[in-house]
Design a protein around this motif. Structure first.
Motif, PDB file in Angstrom:
ATOM      1  N   TYR A 521       0.843  -1.191   0.000  1.00  0.00           N
ATOM      2  CA  TYR A 521       0.000   0.000   0.000  1.00  0.00           C
ATOM      3  C   TYR A 521       0.880   1.243   0.000  1.00  0.00           C
ATOM      4  CZ  TYR A 521      -3.876  -3.098   1.240  1.00  0.00           C
ATOM      5  OH  TYR A 521      -4.828  -4.092   1.236  1.00  0.00           O
ATOM      6  N   ARG A 522       0.817   2.010  -1.077  1.00  0.00           N
ATOM      7  CA  ARG A 522       1.648   3.202  -1.212  1.00  0.00           C
ATOM      8  C   ARG A 522       1.131   4.058  -2.359  1.00  0.00           C
ATOM      9  NH1 ARG A 522       7.368   2.148  -2.269  1.00  0.00           N
ATOM     10  NH2 ARG A 522       7.136   0.251  -1.049  1.00  0.00           N
ATOM     11  N   PHE A 523       1.710   5.248  -2.471  1.00  0.00           N
ATOM     12  CA  PHE A 523       1.598   6.008  -3.707  1.00  0.00           C
ATOM     13  C   PHE A 523       2.959   6.671  -3.932  1.00  0.00           C
ATOM     14  CE2 PHE A 523       0.528   9.992  -6.091  1.00  0.00           C
ATOM     15  CZ  PHE A 523       0.188   9.372  -7.276  1.00  0.00           C
ATOM     16  N   ILE A 524       3.734   6.117  -4.817  1.00  0.00           N
ATOM     17  CA  ILE A 524       5.085   6.568  -5.155  1.00  0.00           C
ATOM     18  C   ILE A 524       6.069   6.261  -4.025  1.00  0.00           C
ATOM     19  CG2 ILE A 524       6.545   8.530  -5.800  1.00  0.00           C
ATOM     20  CD1 ILE A 524       4.144   9.750  -7.233  1.00  0.00           C
ATOM     21  N   TRP A 525       5.772   6.701  -2.799  1.00  0.00           N
ATOM     22  CA  TRP A 525       6.648   6.445  -1.660  1.00  0.00           C
ATOM     23  C   TRP A 525       6.041   5.380  -0.761  1.00  0.00           C
ATOM     24  CZ3 TRP A 525       4.846  11.359  -2.932  1.00  0.00           C
ATOM     25  CH2 TRP A 525       5.746  12.135  -3.671  1.00  0.00           C
ATOM     26  N   PRO A 526       6.874   4.715   0.050  1.00  0.00           N
ATOM     27  CA  PRO A 526       6.356   3.653   0.929  1.00  0.00           C
ATOM     28  C   PRO A 526       5.397   4.188   1.984  1.00  0.00           C
ATOM     29  CG  PRO A 526       8.767   3.588   0.764  1.00  0.00           C
ATOM     30  CD  PRO A 526       8.324   4.874   0.156  1.00  0.00           C
ATOM     31  N   PHE A 527       4.276   3.545   2.154  1.00  0.00           N
ATOM     32  CA  PHE A 527       3.353   3.820   3.254  1.00  0.00           C
ATOM     33  C   PHE A 527       3.271   2.589   4.157  1.00  0.00           C
ATOM     34  CE2 PHE A 527       0.762   7.078   0.593  1.00  0.00           C
ATOM     35  CZ  PHE A 527       1.744   8.032   0.808  1.00  0.00           C
ATOM     36  N   PHE A 528       2.574   1.552   3.690  1.00  0.00           N
ATOM     37  CA  PHE A 528       2.334   0.378   4.524  1.00  0.00           C
ATOM     38  C   PHE A 528       2.868  -0.877   3.846  1.00  0.00           C
ATOM     39  CE2 PHE A 528      -1.286   3.349   4.941  1.00  0.00           C
ATOM     40  CZ  PHE A 528      -1.058   3.780   6.237  1.00  0.00           C
ATOM     41  N   LYS A 529       3.724  -1.599   4.558  1.00  0.00           N
ATOM     42  CA  LYS A 529       4.212  -2.875   4.060  1.00  0.00           C
ATOM     43  C   LYS A 529       4.460  -3.791   5.242  1.00  0.00           C
ATOM     44  CE  LYS A 529       8.184  -3.055   2.239  1.00  0.00           C
ATOM     45  NZ  LYS A 529       9.112  -2.841   1.142  1.00  0.00           N
ATOM     46  N   SER A 530       4.530  -5.093   4.988  1.00  0.00           N
ATOM     47  CA  SER A 530       4.648  -6.053   6.083  1.00  0.00           C
ATOM     48  C   SER A 530       5.999  -5.916   6.781  1.00  0.00           C
ATOM     49  CB  SER A 530       4.450  -7.479   5.572  1.00  0.00           C
ATOM     50  OG  SER A 530       5.426  -7.810   4.616  1.00  0.00           O
ATOM     51  N   PHE A 531       6.035  -6.285   8.053  1.00  0.00           N
ATOM     52  CA  PHE A 531       7.223  -6.134   8.883  1.00  0.00           C
ATOM     53  C   PHE A 531       8.167  -7.332   8.751  1.00  0.00           C
ATOM     54  CE2 PHE A 531       4.099  -3.703  11.542  1.00  0.00           C
ATOM     55  CZ  PHE A 531       4.738  -2.472  11.497  1.00  0.00           C
ATOM     56  N   ILE A 662       4.023   3.363   9.214  1.00  0.00           N
ATOM     57  CA  ILE A 662       4.669   4.037   8.083  1.00  0.00           C
ATOM     58  C   ILE A 662       6.143   4.287   8.376  1.00  0.00           C
ATOM     59  CG2 ILE A 662       4.772   6.220   6.796  1.00  0.00           C
ATOM     60  CD1 ILE A 662       1.691   6.316   7.035  1.00  0.00           C
ATOM     61  N   VAL A 663       6.433   4.753   9.594  1.00  0.00           N
ATOM     62  CA  VAL A 663       7.803   5.118   9.965  1.00  0.00           C
ATOM     63  C   VAL A 663       8.707   3.902  10.100  1.00  0.00           C
ATOM     64  CG1 VAL A 663       9.184   6.043  11.879  1.00  0.00           C
ATOM     65  CG2 VAL A 663       7.231   7.332  11.022  1.00  0.00           C
ATOM     66  N   THR A 664       8.178   2.792  10.612  1.00  0.00           N
ATOM     67  CA  THR A 664       9.022   1.636  10.921  1.00  0.00           C
ATOM     68  C   THR A 664       8.932   0.500   9.909  1.00  0.00           C
ATOM     69  OG1 THR A 664       7.291   0.697  12.346  1.00  0.00           O
ATOM     70  CG2 THR A 664       8.946   2.098  13.399  1.00  0.00           C
ATOM     71  N   GLY A 665       7.951   0.541   9.021  1.00  0.00           N
ATOM     72  CA  GLY A 665       7.710  -0.597   8.140  1.00  0.00           C
ATOM     73  C   GLY A 665       8.717  -0.803   7.038  1.00  0.00           C
ATOM     74  N   GLY A 666       9.264   0.269   6.468  1.00  0.00           N
ATOM     75  CA  GLY A 666      10.189   0.077   5.344  1.00  0.00           C
ATOM     76  C   GLY A 666      11.254   1.131   5.219  1.00  0.00           C
ATOM     77  N   SER A 667      11.175   2.191   6.044  1.00  0.00           N
ATOM     78  CA  SER A 667      12.120   3.300   5.924  1.00  0.00           C
ATOM     79  C   SER A 667      13.460   2.952   6.550  1.00  0.00           C
ATOM     80  CB  SER A 667      11.526   4.562   6.559  1.00  0.00           C
ATOM     81  OG  SER A 667      11.195   4.348   7.903  1.00  0.00           O
ATOM     82  N   ALA A 668      14.397   3.890   6.509  1.00  0.00           N
ATOM     83  CA  ALA A 668      15.794   3.605   6.850  1.00  0.00           C
ATOM     84  C   ALA A 668      15.973   3.195   8.300  1.00  0.00           C
ATOM     85  CB  ALA A 668      16.645   4.840   6.558  1.00  0.00           C
ATOM     86  N   ILE A 669      16.761   2.132   8.494  1.00  0.00           N
ATOM     87  CA  ILE A 669      17.050   1.630   9.834  1.00  0.00           C
ATOM     88  C   ILE A 669      18.567   1.581  10.008  1.00  0.00           C
ATOM     89  CG2 ILE A 669      16.940  -0.780   9.069  1.00  0.00           C
ATOM     90  CD1 ILE A 669      15.768  -1.494  11.804  1.00  0.00           C
TER      91      ILE A 669
END
Length: 670
Positions: A521-531, A662-669
């Motif tokens: 679930y996104r539009f261009i940028w990541p929103f929701f993805k599985s953990f 949104i913050v923890t699902g796919g962004s930089a870690i």
């Protein structure tokens, strides 16, 4: 109940239908095979020890490519806070033209297991293009602070640069600024359907530095890239690396006119104009006489690898990934450099249809969660949570009695956002290598913590004022209870359970569509993805702060400063209530957008850079155009939940979970 269940099921099927069509588009109606894959790679950690980790990638293989009919191939490298799916527009259009495409999750992004810190870092940075700096004029300087700050400040410093840049006297060094790109390129070159004499690399933002690094690693080898396409990238001079041993073939640089990051504007404070294409570093890049370069003009020859072009794209930094003109220019460039099996026109593009369909599916899925909430409120367990009559027991404000606190709320967000997010992003003292590892999450963590403190102080002031007037600020007035003199523990408990069920309902759908369609679930940028397991732990770590913030925030906006008409039923009542709530929730950031982009579009430069320096520009300022639509959706959810339950808990808890996801699902870690 029956009607609501029908609506719920219809919503789920509509969402699946949109994703089914989006999947057909990403597979070009069966002409492209799409798969999610992974490979193991060795990397060196900061202790100098060699370890093994996993890099995940999405592979696009046209039906025309085979062992007997080898195709050209392109490696795609995404930008900071993104993942492989952010490269999907370029990937789809390249694959439609017959190229095999690998789009990876770089270190610390998506589902790859190697964290971003393993890129390495040193204790210095430059504030001009590499190779044009000096200690004497202060453009080469030492840095200190949090580990993540040093990593972030070294994004433009590359591991193939001279030791002067890539190592320091403390024993630190840059290990792999390709962030997995070097290993991925080798894997791609060995695929049986790939002609490894016709390969190219393209990256966006952080991925442009990874692209330079990957191209440098294979320079003068039998599989060297025949082209590199930089989607909003930075230039450096030949003094930064060993130019006798490394060369780059056929480089296209796509430059966004309204790029929020100063290093992608060649460190100019202005919007990109003709002075940029005529400056010294552009002249060296284009290999032309100083000051003679032109936008959108190819210099050199593809046959000997000297082709160079700087394309001016009328967009901002983040949208280069989905700009049709940028993609068309790339298709023409790579057609010349590596050739395609399928000669489609450059502007024959379908990627945006897929993006819109995924957006529609995302919105429908969120809507289905609201329908689920309505169904649950009709059940025996949750029936006591449905107390819309509580709204009429609270004072509804109108005129300046409403707008004065509303404007204060907006101004507080306006003032605190650029400073708290940027400083929290890099410098807030947190155990960032062990606990709070989400780099962008730490920016929001800092902002939310400051706003929590402000809200608690203002609540205390309101309570003291009420006491002075012989009254009492009750939890009922704040949307936190159903009675005057008590806290609504039952409402909170059931609100948390309901929000959790809604979150699980949406997460299960997200998980299934990833498995079935390889989409999220996104539009261009990541929103929701599985953990992944690591990311779920990060979700649990950040969630309490998000929950507290949204409960206090919704209490202030929805209940304590309840707008007139909040109790009015029907669509008109909803709209009268929602637009004021939305303005309070996002008004401060909207003001910042005006501050940032008005002088930018006037040719003066980004507002944050002009007022505060480039330190407060960049990630969180460019993030605003993504952040605003999210919060508008959050305001719709919260308004609906408040009007259905009469308290702030359910809406606040659910959007807190979504925001934290949104913050923890796919962004930089880190």
């Amino acid at each position: 109940m029956k009607r609501k269940i029908i609506i719920l099921l219809t919503s789920v099927f509509l969402s699946i239908g949109c994703l089914f069509v989006a999947d057909r588009i990403q597979k070009d109606n069966g002409n492209i095979k799409v798969s999610m894959e992974s490979f193991e790679m060795d990397y060196v950690d900061l202790n100098g020890e060699t370890k093994t980790g996993t890099i995940t990638y999405k592979l696009y293989v046209p039906k025309t490519a085979s062992k007997d009919n080898k195709a050209s191939a392109v490696l795609l490298l995404h930008g900071y806070q993104n993942d492989h799916e952010t490269s999907a527009a370029y990937a789809l259009e390249l694959a439609r033209r017959g190229a095999v495409v690998m789009a990876i999750d770089e270190f610390g992004h998506g589902t790859s297991s190697i964290s971003m810190i393993n890129r390495g870092y040193v204790n210095h940075k430059v504030s001009v293009n590499y190779g044009t700096d000096s200690k004497e004029d202060g453009t080469y300087k030492e840095i200190g602070g949090q580990t993540r700050y040093k990593v972030l400040m070294n994004f433009s410093n590359l591991s193939f640069f001279n030791d002067y840049y890539s190592k320091d006297e403390d024993g630190n060094q840059l290990y792999d600024s390709s962030m997995g790109g070097i290993a991925a390129y080798k894997i791609l070159s060995e695929m049986e359907m790939v002609d490894n004499k016709r390969m190219a690399i393209s990256g966006h933002s952080m991925g442009t530095w990874a692209s330079w690094s990957t191209a440098a690693a294979y320079s003068n080898t039998n599989i060297e890239p025949k082209a590199t396409v930089l989607q909003a990238g930075e230039l450096f001079t030949k003094d930064a690396y060993d130019a006798d041993k490394i060369h780059f073939n056929n480089v296209l640089l796509l430059t966004a006119k309204y790029d929020e990051f100063n290093y992608f504007r060649d460190y100019s404070k202005q919007t990109v104009n003709d002075s940029v294409i005529k400056n010294d570093i552009s002249s060296e890049f284009l290999n032309v006489e100083k000051g003679s370069g032109q936008w959108n003009t190819t210099y050199g020859n593809f046959s000997d690898g000297t082709a160079r072009r700087r394309q001016l794209v009328i967009t901002n930094h983040r949208l280069v990934t989905h700009d049709k003109n940028a993609i068309a220019t790339t298709m023409d460039w790579l057609s010349e450099a590596i050739g395609f099996n399928n000669k489609r026109a450059a502007y024959d593009q379908t990627f945006m249809i897929k993006e819109v369909l995924v957006l529609v599916a995302t919105l429908i899925t969120i809507f289905s969660c609201m329908v689920l909430m309505s169904i649950l409120l009709d059940t025996a367990f949750f029936k006591s949570l449905a107390k819309p009559e509580l709204i009429s027991l609270r004072v509804s404000r109108k005129g300046m009695k409403y707008w004065k606190p509303a404007l204060i709320t907006i101004l507080i967000a306006f003032i605190t956002y650029p400073f708290c997010t940027q400083l929290g992003h890099g410098l807030l003292p947190l155990p960032d290598t062990t606990i709070f590892r989400m780099t962008i999450g730490n920016g929001f963590l800092a902002w939310y913590l400051i706003l929590i403190v402000i809200m608690l102080i203002t609540n205390l002031i309101s309570a003291l004022k009420a006491k002075k007037n012989g009254a009492k600020l009750s939890c009922l007035d704040m949307g936190l209870a159903a009675k005057e003199n008590s806290f609504g523990w039952g409402l909170m408990f059931k609100g948390l359970i309901m929000a959790s069920l809604m979150m699980i309902f949406m997460y299960v759908q997200c998980f299934l569509i990833e498995k079935i369609f390889m989409l999220d679930y996104r539009f261009i940028w990541p929103f929701f993805k599985s953990f992944t397991g690591t990311r779920f732990v990060q979700f649990l770590i950040y969630l309490p702060i998000f929950l507290l913030f949204f409960v206090l925030n919704n209490s202030k906006i929805f209940a304590a400063n309840q707008p007139s008409g909040a109790e009015q039923k029907g669509l008109i009542g909803f709209i009268r209530c929602w637009y004021k709530n939305a303005l309070c929730m996002i008004g401060g950031v909207l003001l910042l957008i005006v501050l940032e982009y008005t002088p930018f579009f006037m040719g003066l430069g980004p507002g944050a850079d002009l007022l505060f320096s480039s330190t407060f520009g960049g990630p969180f300022m460019s993030l605003m155009i993504v952040f605003v639509p999210q919060v508008l959706v959050f305001s719709l959810i919260c308004t609906y939940a408040y009007r259905k339950t009469g308290s702030v808990f359910t809406g606040a808890f659910f959007v807190a979970m979504l925001a934290c996801w949104i913050v923890t699902g796919g962004s930089a870690i880190l």
